[in-house]
Scaffold this motif. Structure first.
Motif, mmCIF file in Angstrom:
data_model
loop_
_atom_site.group_PDB
_atom_site.id
_atom_site.type_symbol
_atom_site.label_atom_id
_atom_site.label_comp_id
_atom_site.label_asym_id
_atom_site.label_seq_id
_atom_site.Cartn_x
_atom_site.Cartn_y
_atom_site.Cartn_z
ATOM 1 N N TRP A 210 34.047 37.916 -28.806
ATOM 2 C CA TRP A 210 34.096 36.993 -29.946
ATOM 3 C C TRP A 210 32.682 36.652 -30.399
ATOM 4 C CZ3 TRP A 210 38.144 34.891 -32.702
ATOM 5 C CH2 TRP A 210 39.438 35.171 -32.219
ATOM 6 N N THR A 211 32.488 36.679 -31.699
ATOM 7 C CA THR A 211 31.227 36.190 -32.261
ATOM 8 C C THR A 211 31.565 35.201 -33.371
ATOM 9 O OG1 THR A 211 31.135 38.019 -33.863
ATOM 10 C CG2 THR A 211 29.978 38.322 -31.763
ATOM 11 N N SER B 148 29.188 26.698 -26.701
ATOM 12 C CA SER B 148 28.723 27.185 -25.401
ATOM 13 C C SER B 148 29.877 27.682 -24.543
ATOM 14 C CB SER B 148 27.990 26.058 -24.663
ATOM 15 O OG SER B 148 28.855 24.948 -24.465
ATOM 16 N N CYS B 149 31.044 27.871 -25.175
ATOM 17 C CA CYS B 149 32.235 28.196 -24.387
ATOM 18 C C CYS B 149 32.105 29.525 -23.642
ATOM 19 C CB CYS B 149 33.466 28.222 -25.291
ATOM 20 S SG CYS B 149 33.870 26.629 -26.037
ATOM 21 N N PHE B 150 31.370 30.505 -24.206
ATOM 22 C CA PHE B 150 31.267 31.825 -23.582
ATOM 23 C C PHE B 150 30.057 31.927 -22.658
ATOM 24 C CE2 PHE B 150 33.592 32.545 -27.553
ATOM 25 C CZ PHE B 150 34.712 33.210 -27.070
ATOM 26 N N ARG C 216 35.578 24.576 -34.921
ATOM 27 C CA ARG C 216 36.181 24.963 -36.202
ATOM 28 C C ARG C 216 37.059 26.202 -36.085
ATOM 29 N NH1 ARG C 216 31.731 24.214 -41.037
ATOM 30 N NH2 ARG C 216 30.600 22.431 -40.194
ATOM 31 N N GLU C 217 36.903 26.948 -35.013
ATOM 32 C CA GLU C 217 37.528 28.266 -34.914
ATOM 33 C C GLU C 217 39.044 28.253 -35.158
ATOM 34 O OE1 GLU C 217 33.715 28.137 -32.685
ATOM 35 O OE2 GLU C 217 35.571 26.948 -32.576
ATOM 36 N N ASN D 205 37.407 45.547 -28.318
ATOM 37 C CA ASN D 205 37.923 44.812 -29.466
ATOM 38 C C ASN D 205 36.946 43.699 -29.826
ATOM 39 O OD1 ASN D 205 39.577 43.639 -31.431
ATOM 40 N ND2 ASN D 205 40.616 42.375 -29.895
ATOM 41 N N TYR D 206 36.469 43.707 -31.046
ATOM 42 C CA TYR D 206 35.567 42.664 -31.523
ATOM 43 C C TYR D 206 36.316 41.761 -32.513
ATOM 44 C CZ TYR D 206 31.575 45.105 -29.464
ATOM 45 O OH TYR D 206 30.690 45.690 -28.587
ATOM 46 N N GLN D 207 36.239 40.466 -32.288
ATOM 47 C CA GLN D 207 36.789 39.469 -33.213
ATOM 48 C C GLN D 207 35.595 38.678 -33.759
ATOM 49 O OE1 GLN D 207 40.030 39.094 -34.029
ATOM 50 N NE2 GLN D 207 40.774 40.684 -32.621
ATOM 51 N N THR D 208 35.243 38.942 -34.990
ATOM 52 C CA THR D 208 34.048 38.346 -35.587
ATOM 53 C C THR D 208 34.441 37.336 -36.648
ATOM 54 O OG1 THR D 208 32.814 40.402 -35.222
ATOM 55 C CG2 THR D 208 31.893 38.818 -36.792
ATOM 56 N N ILE D 209 34.091 36.088 -36.413
ATOM 57 C CA ILE D 209 34.296 35.054 -37.425
ATOM 58 C C ILE D 209 33.108 35.109 -38.369
ATOM 59 C CG2 ILE D 209 34.549 32.580 -37.849
ATOM 60 C CD1 ILE D 209 35.689 32.317 -35.031
ATOM 61 N N SER D 210 33.392 35.383 -39.617
ATOM 62 C CA SER D 210 32.298 35.549 -40.571
ATOM 63 C C SER D 210 32.575 34.756 -41.841
ATOM 64 C CB SER D 210 32.093 37.030 -40.913
ATOM 65 O OG SER D 210 33.239 37.546 -41.552
#
Length: 983
Positions: A591-592, A598-600, A611-612, A672-677
């Motif tokens: 996840w990005t 600081s969760c990761f 906000r995620e 698998n990449y989950q990118t919040i953009s």
């Protein structure tokens, strides 16, 4: 007519008759105080004051305007006719209101909803937003103006302009509403007024104070003036009822019931087809809301008039609307939770664990079976409490001036700034579950009334019989700001022709932010798995809800146990952001996010907010509007008949910039990449808007009006946000805005005839037509699996968002997809009838009576499209009531002023097509009665009494055209007694 409807009708008639009797009694009593009739040779000067004077001023404005305008004036300094602004505005023909917590919140005009109405305060566009219950729209993130933010005592005049003119700012399809605060030059010299009231709500059994004060003065030969006013009110309200959060079939909640009357559905689907094919309540429940509100408002005004050709005004307005709301529910989520139950499923795996013991089916419309009664085994009960803190703060500053250079040339200008800040810093929810209850039943066969819900073997009074299931923590904030600059010039070529022109610039910005419990991903982490938290005795943070104030059918509970959030905060460590701190791990997925967390890395607590999970409510929109207009005001005689009006054109350029967030999934080398953009979109568009108003006066007391214009209204803010948001609460949704939407556009035509047949009297008929050529539709798909989404999202996005949420998986047919699209629109047409008359032609004391009333009929036909462009439905505009009327009978003399009012709004649709398999969703008709009485002791002191919602009208929302109950609430009657002192 059902028995419940008959009971309500009788109550309405009795209360209306009682209120009318009070008005008649006031008139009869006044007859004993009336002076003897004057002799034939006596000429008496009549000075009209109070309510009659406010009506007379409003008629003068309507009569003299070239455009179609209605107005409401204050009866005196800081004394508006109603307790709430929107309650007053609904007296105007064509205006209907929607309510939240028992008071008016938003208005619709001529069938067009709140988003189509522009509101200006002291000549400057403004927007106020507040937060309501989910059933009343929740947090306002639209262009709709929330009138409940302001106390009515702050204003002295409201005008509603229903036809466009080139000099009036664009942005409205329905009407432009002008709210005007008081100014020191309105009444020169020293003025002081103060009022106080104590209110009582018969359902909450609580007292609520209100007060208002105004002071003003002018100096130096009335060339300088200052004014200050303040209003404060406190409200304690109990809002109670039942709801279902819509209905749906067992088939839609795949795979449906486990067994029906002893037959296992997995091995004999045909035996279960009738039960699974019928709609049932999704979340049958009882609701208990406690609202506590504080409303503070202040205005200030400075005016300078150095000579009779120059006036400069500086106005300020401040409003603070704070609230606390508890929402408590006794319910079950089982009927709306999908997914097959297996040996490894959790205790609350959903509808597939349910055995239907008995049921009753009705068919209110063709091919639409309804399970009105059912007895079920293995149902999971739920009790929850939600607590909100809400605050809206509004500030506006306006500097305006006008100057006459010559008798022919006049200029005026406005500079202004306004900001509305809504905050919901606390929205906490704690849910308890009680699993596998036997003998649970519902009975909705009573139709439009409260159901009978029995909880079988469930224990609704023992806190420790329940299990902690879920904790939700949410925050929400919405900021709206306007900056305005406007310059106008007018030149009188002659007495018959005036040329006007002007330029204006407006910068508008809105920022919406939302937070929820987050582990750094978009997953729903609200379900509680912590053994430590579950082990805490529920009785240590419990309370009992008293539900006995409602007249429920026999067999229902009158109280239940629920979490007490005031205790749960400490008992469940909800105030410790580091509680349960751990590092988030997502094997196989990276996840990005642009939001720092600081969760990761260092880890975050289980109550961390981010906000995620709420990406769709995080956005910003900037809008810049540049406009210019030219308009000619004319008057002449045509064959001896006076004609006047205006003709002009307005040019508008709109530039928009929208920023939103979404998840962009990708796969690289098997990872698998989950990118919040963030996504930013910009666009601009222009409109040329001609407008014309013509008034013909064939006789002195008869007016014929004609109007035509092109108008536009910008799309709702939530429709413009880019990015895709996945919601995994009780509804599984995927939503996306569309920043490239065109505005609503329409051509309008109006015609009216107005007969002013005696002083203070009017009989009029108005016809209006709007051809809406460009429409914005929010489309919501039927329930389906996630792979049917139109946004090309992979199933991995749903897996990530679902987390451990029961009944949430990409392969389940529980997903609804929503987006906004432009559609062709359609015609809207209707008419208004308006009658107003003081009964001065009657003998005393009946000559002190009067009446005003109006009726509006509106129809429309709009084509609603699916996401593929196919026709999904053809029907009326949402929020359009086909029929509405208002009526007031009043009595007023030197000592007594009393009146009783009725406001009716027919049913209206809120969703087309409806959700969960329905054809429509809507709200049923309402008929509200209010009354007031004022006794004037002397020229300075008066005593007042007011009654609001005399018949305790319910808020009744329905599912499907068969009108199955979705939300049925009542808020009680309110009574106010007080005084008013002026000097």
């Amino acid at each position: 007519m059902t028995s419940s409807e008959k009971v309500r009708l009788r109550a309405r008639l009795l209360c209306g008759a009682a209120a009318l009797a009070s008005v008649m009694a006031a008139g009869a009593a006044s007859a004993q105080q009336a002076a003897p009739p004057a002799s034939d040779d006596t000429v008496e000067a009549v000075v009209v004051t109070g309510f009659r004077n406010s009506l007379a001023q409003a008629l003068n404005v309507k009569r003299s305007s070239a455009a179609a305008v209605d107005a409401i004036y204050a009866e005196d300094m800081a004394k508006f006719p109603d307790l709430n602004l929107s309650e007053s505005i609904q007296r105007i023909p064509g205006v209907a209101i929607s309510r939240d917590a028992g008071e008016g919140r938003q208005i619709s005009v001529r069938g067009l909803g709140a988003q189509f109405t522009r509101v200006r305060i002291n000549g400057m566009e403004a927007l106020t937003t507040s937060g309501g219950t989910d059933a009343s729209g929740g947090t306002n993130r639209s262009r709709s103006f929330d009138f409940n933010v302001f106390a009515s005592d702050l204003f002295n005049r409201i005008t509603v302009q229903k036809t466009a003119s080139a000099e009036t700012e664009e942005g409205s399809l329905g009407a432009t509403v002008d709210l005007n605060t008081a100014h020191p030059f309105d009444k020169r010299g020293f003025n002081f007024a103060v009022s106080g009231k104590m209110g009582y709500n018969d359902q909450a059994e609580k007292a609520s104070p209100r007060m208002a004060a105004l002071i003003s003065n002018t100096w130096r030969d009335d060339t300088i003036g200052a004014l200050f006013s303040i209003a404060y009110s406190k409200r304690d309200l109990l809002d109670e009822g039942a709801s279902t959060v819509r209905w749906q079939t067992g088939t839609a909640t795949s795979p449906g019931f486990r067994s029906v009357k002893g037959v296992t559905c997995a091995t004999n689907a045909a035996a279960c087809a009738e039960a699974n094919g019928a709609v049932h309540p999704r979340i049958p429940r009882f609701d208990w809301y406690r609202n506590k509100q504080d409303r503070l408002g202040m205005t200030g005004s400075l005016q300078w008039q150095p000579d009779d050709k120059t006036t400069v005004s500086f106005d300020s307005l401040y409003a603070l609307f704070k609230g606390q709301r508890n929402e408590d529910f006794l319910e079950t989520f089982t009927p709306q939770t999908a997914g097959a139950c297996t040996a490894t499923s959790p205790a609350s795996c959903g509808i597939n664990q349910v055995d239907v013991i008995d049921y009753t089916i009705s068919t209110p419309r063709s091919n639409f079976p309804v399970m009105t009664k059912a007895t079920l085994n293995n149902v999971d009960l739920k009790t929850e409490q939600r607590f909100d803190k809400l605050k809206t703060e509004f500030r506006q500053f306006t500097l305006s001036g006008e100057h006459e250079f010559t008798d022919k040339l006049k200029v005026k200008g406005v500079l202004g700034f306004s900001k509305s800040t809504f905050s919901n810093p606390v929205q906490n929810t704690v849910q308890w579950d009680q699993y596998n209850v036997q003998g649970y039943s519902w009975d909705y066969s009573g139709g439009d009334a409260y159901p009978v819900i029995k909880y079988g073997t469930g224990d609704t009074t023992n806190a420790d019989a329940w299990t902690l299931a879920e904790i939700r923590m949410v925050q929400g904030f919405v900021d709206n700001s306007y900056k305005t600059a406007q310059f106008d010039v007018a030149y009188d070529f002659s007495d018959n022709l005036k040329l006007k022109g002007g330029l204006s610039y407006k910068a508008y910005g809105t920022d919406s932010t939302a937070f929820a419990r987050s582990n750094g991903t978009t997953a729903n982490i609200n379900p509680i798995s912590s053994a430590e938290l579950k082990a805490i005795p529920r009785s240590s943070y419990a309370q009992t809800i008293d539900f006995s104030s409602l007249s429920l059918p026999a067999g229902n509970v009158t109280s239940w146990i629920t979490p007490d959030l005031s205790k749960a905060i400490s008992m469940l460590h909800m105030d410790d952001v580091n509680y349960g701190k751990t590092v988030t791990t997502t094997p196989g997925t990276v996840w990005t996010s642009p939001f720092g967390n600081s969760c990761f890395t260092a880890g975050c607590g289980i109550y961390n907010l981010g906000r995620e999970p709420s990406l769709g409510s995080n956005y910003s929109i900037d809008e810049w509007d540049t406009t210019g207009y030219v308009q000619g005001d004319f008057k002449f005689d045509a064959f001896g008949v006076p004609v006047r009006g205006d003709l002009g054109v307005r040019y508008v350029k709109t530039r928009q910039k929208a920023l939103g967030y979404g998840v962009v999934p990708s796969t690289v080398s098997g990872v698998n990449y989950q990118t919040i953009s963030a996504t930013t979109a910009t666009r601009s568009y222009t409109d040329v808007l001609p407008a014309m108003n013509v008034v013909v006066e064939p006789t002195e007391d008869l007016l014929l009006r004609f109007g035509a214009a092109k108008v536009m209204s910008r799309p709702n803010l939530g429709s413009l946000t880019p990015g895709v948001n996945i919601g995994t609460g009780s509804n599984k949704t995927v939503t996306s805005g569309n920043p490239f939407l065109d505005p609503y556009r329409a051509k309008t035509a109006d015609a009216a005839i107005e007969w002013y047949f005696q002083p203070g009297a009017l009989l009029s008929f108005a016809y209006f037509y709007k051809d809406i050529s460009t429409f914005v539709q929010s489309y919501t798909s039927p329930l389906s699996t996630f792979d049917k989404n139109p946004f090309n999202l992979p199933d991995s996005a749903a897996v990530a968002a679902c987390g451990s949420t029961p009944g949430c998986a990409p392969g389940l047919p529980v997903w609804q997809f929503s987006t906004s699209v432009n559609t062709p629109g359609g015609p809207l047409k209707g008419f208004e009838i308006n009658y107003q008359q003081p009964f001065t032609f009657l003998p005393a004391p009946f000559d002190k009576f009067g009446f005003l009333g109006n009726y509006t009929h509106v129809t429309s036909e709009v084509t609603y499209l699916s996401s593929t462009g196919a026709v999904a439905a053809v029907g009326p505009l949402t929020n359009l009531s086909k029929n509405s009327y208002n009526a007031t009978i009043y009595f007023e003399n030197k000592k007594i002023s009393s009146r009783v009012s009725a406001a009716y709004r027919s049913k209206y649709l809120t969703q087309i097509p409806g959700r969960n398999g329905s054809d429509v969703e809507g709200t049923k008709a309402t008929l509200n009665f209010d009354a007031s009485l004022t006794y004037t002791l002397n020229k300075n002191l008066a005593f007042t009494f007011e009654a609001v919602n005399l018949t305790n009208e319910v808020q009744d929302q329905y599912y499907d055209s068969s009108q199955l109950v979705s939300f049925y609430h009542e808020t009680g009657r309110e009574f106010f007694a007080g005084f008013r002192y002026t000097f």
